[in-house]
Scaffold this active site. Structure first.
Site, PDB file in Angstrom:
ATOM      1  N   HIS A 159       7.834  -8.400 -34.004  1.00  0.00           N
ATOM      2  CA  HIS A 159       8.442  -7.366 -34.894  1.00  0.00           C
ATOM      3  C   HIS A 159       7.523  -6.178 -34.666  1.00  0.00           C
ATOM      4  CE1 HIS A 159      10.034 -10.788 -37.467  1.00  0.00           C
ATOM      5  NE2 HIS A 159       8.912 -11.360 -37.119  1.00  0.00           N
ATOM      6  N   SER A 286       5.982  18.050 -18.480  1.00  0.00           N
ATOM      7  CA  SER A 286       7.094  18.813 -19.177  1.00  0.00           C
ATOM      8  C   SER A 286       7.071  20.027 -18.895  1.00  0.00           C
ATOM      9  CB  SER A 286       6.639  18.722 -21.088  1.00  0.00           C
ATOM     10  OG  SER A 286       7.605  19.834 -21.429  1.00  0.00           O
ATOM     11  N   LYS A 292       1.647  17.805 -21.769  1.00  0.00           N
ATOM     12  CA  LYS A 292       2.570  16.368 -21.731  1.00  0.00           C
ATOM     13  C   LYS A 292       2.317  15.689 -20.302  1.00  0.00           C
ATOM     14  CE  LYS A 292       4.938  14.901 -24.068  1.00  0.00           C
ATOM     15  NZ  LYS A 292       6.522  14.855 -24.526  1.00  0.00           N
ATOM     16  N   GLU A 299      10.793   5.042 -18.277  1.00  0.00           N
ATOM     17  CA  GLU A 299      11.953   5.408 -18.778  1.00  0.00           C
ATOM     18  C   GLU A 299      13.113   5.260 -17.980  1.00  0.00           C
ATOM     19  OE1 GLU A 299      11.273   9.020 -21.384  1.00  0.00           O
ATOM     20  OE2 GLU A 299       9.294   8.649 -20.373  1.00  0.00           O
TER      21      GLU A 299
END
Ligand code: ARG
Length: 466
Positions: A159, A286, A292, A299
């Protein structure tokens, strides 16, 4: 003025296809990648035609020489593909006919329907080998990370809440299991591909005295004992697309597995976890926020898995409404298959590359796994070893957790008297349950994350992956 009739099938036409129709119906822009298999198939077919006396040996040799020359031209990027000629089959046949008059006999007892089915089966056999090799490479990259971090512990999650401690190697071995099943699926697909459809013709075979078994042997469609494997129903052979669906399904499952691994790494790289650092080479920055570093490789793997599922769905839908046998709709079977192959291949490669440069942050992992609450179950097991029924033990440990919360101390910092008051079977050694090394060592069964098991699994995978 009417256009010139199409060269291969134009006999009964008085006008050629409209430009728009040519543009609409061509497949050579994507099926040209079947050229090596189409040429292999034509060589096998012409060898058979010579074997049964439909071609002379001289004609066969001329056809083979011409096909070899065309293949060399294609591989050198010197072949001119024409959309006017629709597909890979007619492009190659026309090129051969220009060189070699005997080529006019090549299509004897053959249709593009059994030809394309054969090309695709040859393609699938090669594609499965390709993917199996890439799965193997990805597994090796994962195994190397496990081997380099044999003592690192992290919380395992259910979970997405901290559950119980596991060696990171044990977590990574789970990935190896998933990928191993994936590889086995491709072995099955490869076996299903291993039946020769040539001789099925357009739908109902041929009246000519061909030798299907000879062709099958020529093309390597054989069983383990070297016996030829030929498809047993001409109508099924030209219209079934199970194989395409099975291949796309196996690719989609690889996608699901890689996506789950990617999701783990994305979480692990976030500041909230910070268990790992992924290599710069597979991250991007970024354009706006200078600080970043984003796990884009992972992804994209997660995103591409959606595409792999889409391809599977396209194929299922494509096949479902078609009356037997061949329908031109089936030309649309190739782009999703090729895309699934290519995307699965590159995802596996990128995963391997990302793992190869991945570093565990041992401090952060140790801090996360230091939470004694992760061993609350071990404390219940302590009571069970003292003869307490598990439900009662679970309840007692729950009360201990509540007490620690009330007192604002970690679970293992309660006093002996505190816990003895909760349950009489808590002896002075109760807090032994929280010694991580001892807790891990108690997990001795097969498939468990104890250190001896991790060592055993490491040896097993090293042997399995050679
Ligand atoms: N390009 C076609 C395909 O991929 C080859 C088979 C064509 N057969 C036909 N009857 N038009 O499906």
């Amino acid at each position: 003025m009417a256009k010139k009739a199409q060269a291969t099938w134009g006999g009964r036409f008085s006008a050629g296809p409209a430009e728009l129709m040519l543009k609409f119906s061509e497949s050579v822009s994507f099926d040209s990648r079947l050229a090596p298999f189409d040429i292999q198939g034509s060589k096998g077919h012409s060898a058979m035609l010579a074997h049964v006396g439909i071609l002379t040996a001289k004609e066969r040799d001329a056809i083979h020489a011409g096909l070899n020359a065309i293949l060399a031209e294609i591989q050198a990027g010197k072949f001119t593909w024409s959309t006017q000629l629709e597909d890979v089959h007619m492009n190659i046949e026309q090129a051969l006919t220009k060189r070699e008059p005997a080529a006019a006999k090549l299509h004897t007892a053959r249709s593009r329907n059994d030809q394309v089915a054969t090309d695709m089966r040859l393609y699938f056999k090669a594609a499965c080998t390709d993917i199996i090799q890439r799965i193997d490479a990805a597994q090796r990259a994962i195994l190397a990370v496990a081997e380099a971090n044999p003592t690192v512990l992290i919380p395992g999650y259910t979970h997405l809440q901290r559950a119980q401690p596991v060696f990171v190697a044990h977590h990574l071995f789970a990935y190896l299991e998933m990928l191993q099943r994936d590889a086995e699926r491709f072995v099955v697909v490869q076996d299903h591909a291993n039946w020769c459809p040539l001789g099925s013709g357009a739908i109902a075979g041929t009246t000519l005295p061909i030798d299907r078994e000879f062709t099958a042997k020529q093309l390597g469609f054989i069983d383990d004992a070297g016996r030829p494997r030929v498809t047993q129903n001409s109508m099924d052979a030209v219209s079934d697309r199970d194989l395409y669906i099975e291949f796309a399904s196996a690719c989609a499952l690889v996608g699901v597995h890689l996506s789950r691994m990617a999701e783990d790494l994305i979480l692990w790289m976030s500041a909230e976890f910070k268990f790992v650092d992924l290599p710069d080479a597979f991250c991007t920055g970024s354009s706006l926020m200078p600080q970043k570093k984003n796990p884009d490789s992972m992804e994209l793997i997660r995103g591409k898995s959606a595409r792999l599922q889409g391809n599977l769905h396209t194929l299922l839908t494509l096949a479902k409404g078609l009356p037997l046998t061949y329908n031109r709709d089936l030309q649309e079977d190739k782009p999703p298959v090729f895309d699934s192959h290519d995307q699965t291949a590159i995802c596996l490669e990128v995963l391997a590359g990302t793992f190869a440069g991945m570093k565990f942050n041992e401090e952060r992992c140790a801090a996360a796994v230091a939470d004694p609450a992760l061993l609350a179950t071990d404390l219940a097991d302590y009571l069970v070893r003292a003869g307490v029924a598990f439900r009662e033990a679970h309840h007692a440990v729950g009360a201990v957790v509540k007490l620690a919360e009330q007192k604002g101390v970690p679970l293992d910092k309660l006093s002996n008297a505190d816990v003895a008051a909760v349950h009489p079977n808590f002896g002075p050694d109760w807090s032994d349950s929280f010694v991580l090394a001892k807790a891990m060592a108690r997990r001795t069964g097969t498939g468990m994350p104890g250190p001896a098991q991790v060592k055993r699994q490491l040896a097993r995978w090293k042997k399995l992956l050679g």
